[in-house]
Write a protein that holds these residues in place. Structure first.
Motif, PDB file in Angstrom:
ATOM      1  N   GLN A  67      77.902-114.861  -3.097  1.00  0.00           N
ATOM      2  CA  GLN A  67      77.029-115.181  -1.972  1.00  0.00           C
ATOM      3  C   GLN A  67      77.143-116.675  -1.723  1.00  0.00           C
ATOM      4  O   GLN A  67      77.053-117.480  -2.657  1.00  0.00           O
ATOM      5  N   GLN A  68      77.373-117.033  -0.457  1.00  0.00           N
ATOM      6  CA  GLN A  68      77.418-118.441  -0.096  1.00  0.00           C
ATOM      7  C   GLN A  68      76.948-118.632   1.334  1.00  0.00           C
ATOM      8  O   GLN A  68      76.923-117.683   2.115  1.00  0.00           O
ATOM      9  N   TYR A  69      76.572-119.860   1.653  1.00  0.00           N
ATOM     10  CA  TYR A  69      76.071-120.177   2.987  1.00  0.00           C
ATOM     11  C   TYR A  69      77.224-120.198   3.986  1.00  0.00           C
ATOM     12  O   TYR A  69      78.267-120.787   3.741  1.00  0.00           O
ATOM     13  N   ARG A  70      77.003-119.551   5.146  1.00  0.00           N
ATOM     14  CA  ARG A  70      77.950-119.544   6.259  1.00  0.00           C
ATOM     15  C   ARG A  70      77.218-120.059   7.487  1.00  0.00           C
ATOM     16  O   ARG A  70      76.358-119.375   8.045  1.00  0.00           O
ATOM     17  N   HIS A  71      77.562-121.254   7.886  1.00  0.00           N
ATOM     18  CA  HIS A  71      76.819-121.927   8.949  1.00  0.00           C
ATOM     19  C   HIS A  71      76.806-121.186  10.289  1.00  0.00           C
ATOM     20  O   HIS A  71      75.741-121.083  10.916  1.00  0.00           O
ATOM     21  N   PRO A  72      77.942-120.645  10.788  1.00  0.00           N
ATOM     22  CA  PRO A  72      77.889-119.997  12.107  1.00  0.00           C
ATOM     23  C   PRO A  72      76.858-118.871  12.200  1.00  0.00           C
ATOM     24  O   PRO A  72      76.273-118.660  13.258  1.00  0.00           O
ATOM     25  N   ARG A  74      74.192-118.631  10.006  1.00  0.00           N
ATOM     26  CA  ARG A  74      72.942-119.128   9.403  1.00  0.00           C
ATOM     27  C   ARG A  74      72.406-118.170   8.344  1.00  0.00           C
ATOM     28  O   ARG A  74      71.221-117.869   8.285  1.00  0.00           O
ATOM     29  N   HIS A  75      73.317-117.710   7.500  1.00  0.00           N
ATOM     30  CA  HIS A  75      72.963-116.810   6.404  1.00  0.00           C
ATOM     31  C   HIS A  75      73.714-117.210   5.137  1.00  0.00           C
ATOM     32  O   HIS A  75      74.794-117.773   5.207  1.00  0.00           O
ATOM     33  N   ARG A  76      73.131-116.848   4.018  1.00  0.00           N
ATOM     34  CA  ARG A  76      73.864-116.813   2.749  1.00  0.00           C
ATOM     35  C   ARG A  76      74.234-115.337   2.606  1.00  0.00           C
ATOM     36  O   ARG A  76      73.412-114.529   2.188  1.00  0.00           O
ATOM     37  N   ASP A  77      75.435-115.002   3.004  1.00  0.00           N
ATOM     38  CA  ASP A  77      75.811-113.585   3.015  1.00  0.00           C
ATOM     39  C   ASP A  77      76.588-113.219   1.760  1.00  0.00           C
ATOM     40  O   ASP A  77      77.161-114.058   1.078  1.00  0.00           O
ATOM     41  N   TRP A  78      76.552-111.934   1.450  1.00  0.00           N
ATOM     42  CA  TRP A  78      77.330-111.402   0.331  1.00  0.00           C
ATOM     43  C   TRP A  78      78.741-111.150   0.827  1.00  0.00           C
ATOM     44  O   TRP A  78      78.937-110.607   1.912  1.00  0.00           O
ATOM     45  N   GLU A  79      79.701-111.544   0.028  1.00  0.00           N
ATOM     46  CA  GLU A  79      81.107-111.481   0.401  1.00  0.00           C
ATOM     47  C   GLU A  79      81.946-111.073  -0.791  1.00  0.00           C
ATOM     48  O   GLU A  79      81.488-111.083  -1.929  1.00  0.00           O
ATOM     49  N   LEU A  80      83.200-110.804  -0.512  1.00  0.00           N
ATOM     50  CA  LEU A  80      84.219-110.698  -1.543  1.00  0.00           C
ATOM     51  C   LEU A  80      84.788-112.095  -1.769  1.00  0.00           C
ATOM     52  O   LEU A  80      84.792-112.914  -0.848  1.00  0.00           O
ATOM     53  N   PRO A  81      85.298-112.387  -2.962  1.00  0.00           N
ATOM     54  CA  PRO A  81      86.056-113.626  -3.097  1.00  0.00           C
ATOM     55  C   PRO A  81      87.196-113.583  -2.080  1.00  0.00           C
ATOM     56  O   PRO A  81      87.873-112.564  -1.939  1.00  0.00           O
ATOM     57  N   MET A 157      78.017-105.715  -9.248  1.00  0.00           N
ATOM     58  CA  MET A 157      77.199-104.610  -8.768  1.00  0.00           C
ATOM     59  C   MET A 157      78.018-103.329  -8.834  1.00  0.00           C
ATOM     60  O   MET A 157      79.212-103.355  -8.534  1.00  0.00           O
ATOM     61  N   PRO A 158      77.414-102.202  -9.211  1.00  0.00           N
ATOM     62  CA  PRO A 158      78.171-100.951  -9.148  1.00  0.00           C
ATOM     63  C   PRO A 158      78.783-100.764  -7.755  1.00  0.00           C
ATOM     64  O   PRO A 158      78.106-100.996  -6.742  1.00  0.00           O
ATOM     65  N   LEU A 159      80.046-100.381  -7.717  1.00  0.00           N
ATOM     66  CA  LEU A 159      80.741-100.220  -6.448  1.00  0.00           C
ATOM     67  C   LEU A 159      79.968 -99.305  -5.510  1.00  0.00           C
ATOM     68  O   LEU A 159      79.823 -99.604  -4.325  1.00  0.00           O
ATOM     69  N   THR A 160      79.455 -98.205  -6.009  1.00  0.00           N
ATOM     70  CA  THR A 160      78.723 -97.267  -5.153  1.00  0.00           C
ATOM     71  C   THR A 160      77.467 -97.901  -4.558  1.00  0.00           C
ATOM     72  O   THR A 160      77.134 -97.656  -3.403  1.00  0.00           O
ATOM     73  N   ASP A 161      76.773 -98.751  -5.327  1.00  0.00           N
ATOM     74  CA  ASP A 161      75.583 -99.436  -4.810  1.00  0.00           C
ATOM     75  C   ASP A 161      75.958-100.436  -3.718  1.00  0.00           C
ATOM     76  O   ASP A 161      75.237-100.587  -2.730  1.00  0.00           O
ATOM     77  N   ALA A 162      77.081-101.122  -3.904  1.00  0.00           N
ATOM     78  CA  ALA A 162      77.528-102.085  -2.891  1.00  0.00           C
ATOM     79  C   ALA A 162      77.898-101.365  -1.598  1.00  0.00           C
ATOM     80  O   ALA A 162      77.540-101.819  -0.505  1.00  0.00           O
ATOM     81  N   VAL A 163      78.580-100.235  -1.712  1.00  0.00           N
ATOM     82  CA  VAL A 163      78.919 -99.447  -0.516  1.00  0.00           C
ATOM     83  C   VAL A 163      77.641 -98.968   0.159  1.00  0.00           C
ATOM     84  O   VAL A 163      77.508 -99.049   1.390  1.00  0.00           O
ATOM     85  N   ASP A 164      76.671 -98.504  -0.622  1.00  0.00           N
ATOM     86  CA  ASP A 164      75.389 -98.071  -0.058  1.00  0.00           C
ATOM     87  C   ASP A 164      74.691 -99.218   0.682  1.00  0.00           C
ATOM     88  O   ASP A 164      74.085 -98.999   1.737  1.00  0.00           O
ATOM     89  N   ALA A 165      74.785-100.435   0.150  1.00  0.00           N
ATOM     90  CA  ALA A 165      74.157-101.591   0.796  1.00  0.00           C
ATOM     91  C   ALA A 165      74.816-101.896   2.144  1.00  0.00           C
ATOM     92  O   ALA A 165      74.135-102.236   3.109  1.00  0.00           O
ATOM     93  N   VAL A 166      76.134-101.752   2.208  1.00  0.00           N
ATOM     94  CA  VAL A 166      76.846-101.960   3.480  1.00  0.00           C
ATOM     95  C   VAL A 166      76.446-100.882   4.476  1.00  0.00           C
ATOM     96  O   VAL A 166      76.058-101.165   5.613  1.00  0.00           O
ATOM     97  N   LEU A 167      76.532 -99.624   4.068  1.00  0.00           N
ATOM     98  CA  LEU A 167      76.229 -98.515   4.978  1.00  0.00           C
ATOM     99  C   LEU A 167      74.752 -98.454   5.343  1.00  0.00           C
ATOM    100  O   LEU A 167      74.391 -97.940   6.397  1.00  0.00           O
ATOM    101  N   GLY A 168      73.901 -99.013   4.478  1.00  0.00           N
ATOM    102  CA  GLY A 168      72.472 -99.057   4.755  1.00  0.00           C
ATOM    103  C   GLY A 168      72.057-100.258   5.596  1.00  0.00           C
ATOM    104  O   GLY A 168      70.876-100.440   5.871  1.00  0.00           O
ATOM    105  N   GLY A 169      73.015-101.100   5.980  1.00  0.00           N
ATOM    106  CA  GLY A 169      72.720-102.230   6.842  1.00  0.00           C
ATOM    107  C   GLY A 169      72.112-103.433   6.146  1.00  0.00           C
ATOM    108  O   GLY A 169      71.563-104.319   6.792  1.00  0.00           O
ATOM    109  N   ARG A 170      72.233-103.507   4.816  1.00  0.00           N
ATOM    110  CA  ARG A 170      71.661-104.635   4.082  1.00  0.00           C
ATOM    111  C   ARG A 170      72.670-105.762   3.864  1.00  0.00           C
ATOM    112  O   ARG A 170      72.274-106.883   3.573  1.00  0.00           O
ATOM    113  N   MET A 171      73.958-105.449   3.991  1.00  0.00           N
ATOM    114  CA  MET A 171      75.019-106.456   3.887  1.00  0.00           C
ATOM    115  C   MET A 171      75.921-106.262   5.100  1.00  0.00           C
ATOM    116  O   MET A 171      76.299-105.139   5.412  1.00  0.00           O
TER     117      MET A 171
END
Length: 190
Positions: A67-72, A74-81, A157-171
């Protein structure tokens, strides 16, 4: 068309002019005048170096998120390296290995190409090369980080939980979504 017959098609219209509108530190903005059909069109776009993204999965089927800050946005979003292909002539795999080390102080024993994607084809020529990295181990020395990377947060994070977070609109990060879904699909086929 069905199945493997459906694919993107290269198309090379005549470029009548290509002007550098803005020269940036990392990428440029160009304005091209192109012959298209019976006329001409003008398109501005980001002329991008390209990038890599890494889906690092440990032995417990957990995925590495940063997670890091992305100015355009205005979020600290979760990302892949991930990172730019900003070293002239560097192969995408070597860039991915470098980025995993720089952003997470990790190395991987096994690397395989996962997917390639155009990041924003209506506004940029950027192509992102995704890699699946396994056999994860810490590096002996930590990298010094500056600017947005100075306060990177790292989570497994468990891969399945991360996918759920994306599909659930949290990431919402597009590269994160593409990488996680591709990795989940690949692992389901194992």
């Amino acid at each position: 068309m069905v199945g493997d017959e459906l694919r993107d098609e290269p198309f090379e219209p005549e470029v009548l002019s290509s002007d550098l509108v803005y020269e940036g530190r990392v990428w440029d903005v160009r304005s091209d005048r192109v012959r298209y059909g019976d006329g001409e069109i003008v398109r501005q776009y980001v002329d991008h170096t390209g990038a890599v993204a890494i889906v690092a999965i440990d032995d417990d089927a957990r995925v590495l998120l940063i997670q890091q800050y992305r100015h355009p946005i205005r979020h600290r979003d979760w990302e892949l390296p991930a990172g730019l292909l900003d070293i002239e002539g560097e192969e995408p795999l070597l860039a991915a290995q470098r980025e995993l080390a720089e952003e997470a102080d990790l190395e991987a024993a096994h690397w395989e190409p996962l997917v390639r994607t155009f990041a924003t084809p209506g506004g940029s020529n950027e192509i992102v090369h995704f890699f699946l990295a396994t056999g994860i181990a810490p590096l002996a020395d930590a990298h010094a980080r500056e600017e947005e990377e100075a306060d990177i947060r790292v989570e497994w994070m468990p891969l399945t939980d991360a996918v759920d977070a994306v599909l659930g609109g949290r990431m919402h990060n597009a590269l994160l979504a593409i990488g996680l879904l591709a990795a989940e699909r690949r692992r389901a086929g194992e």
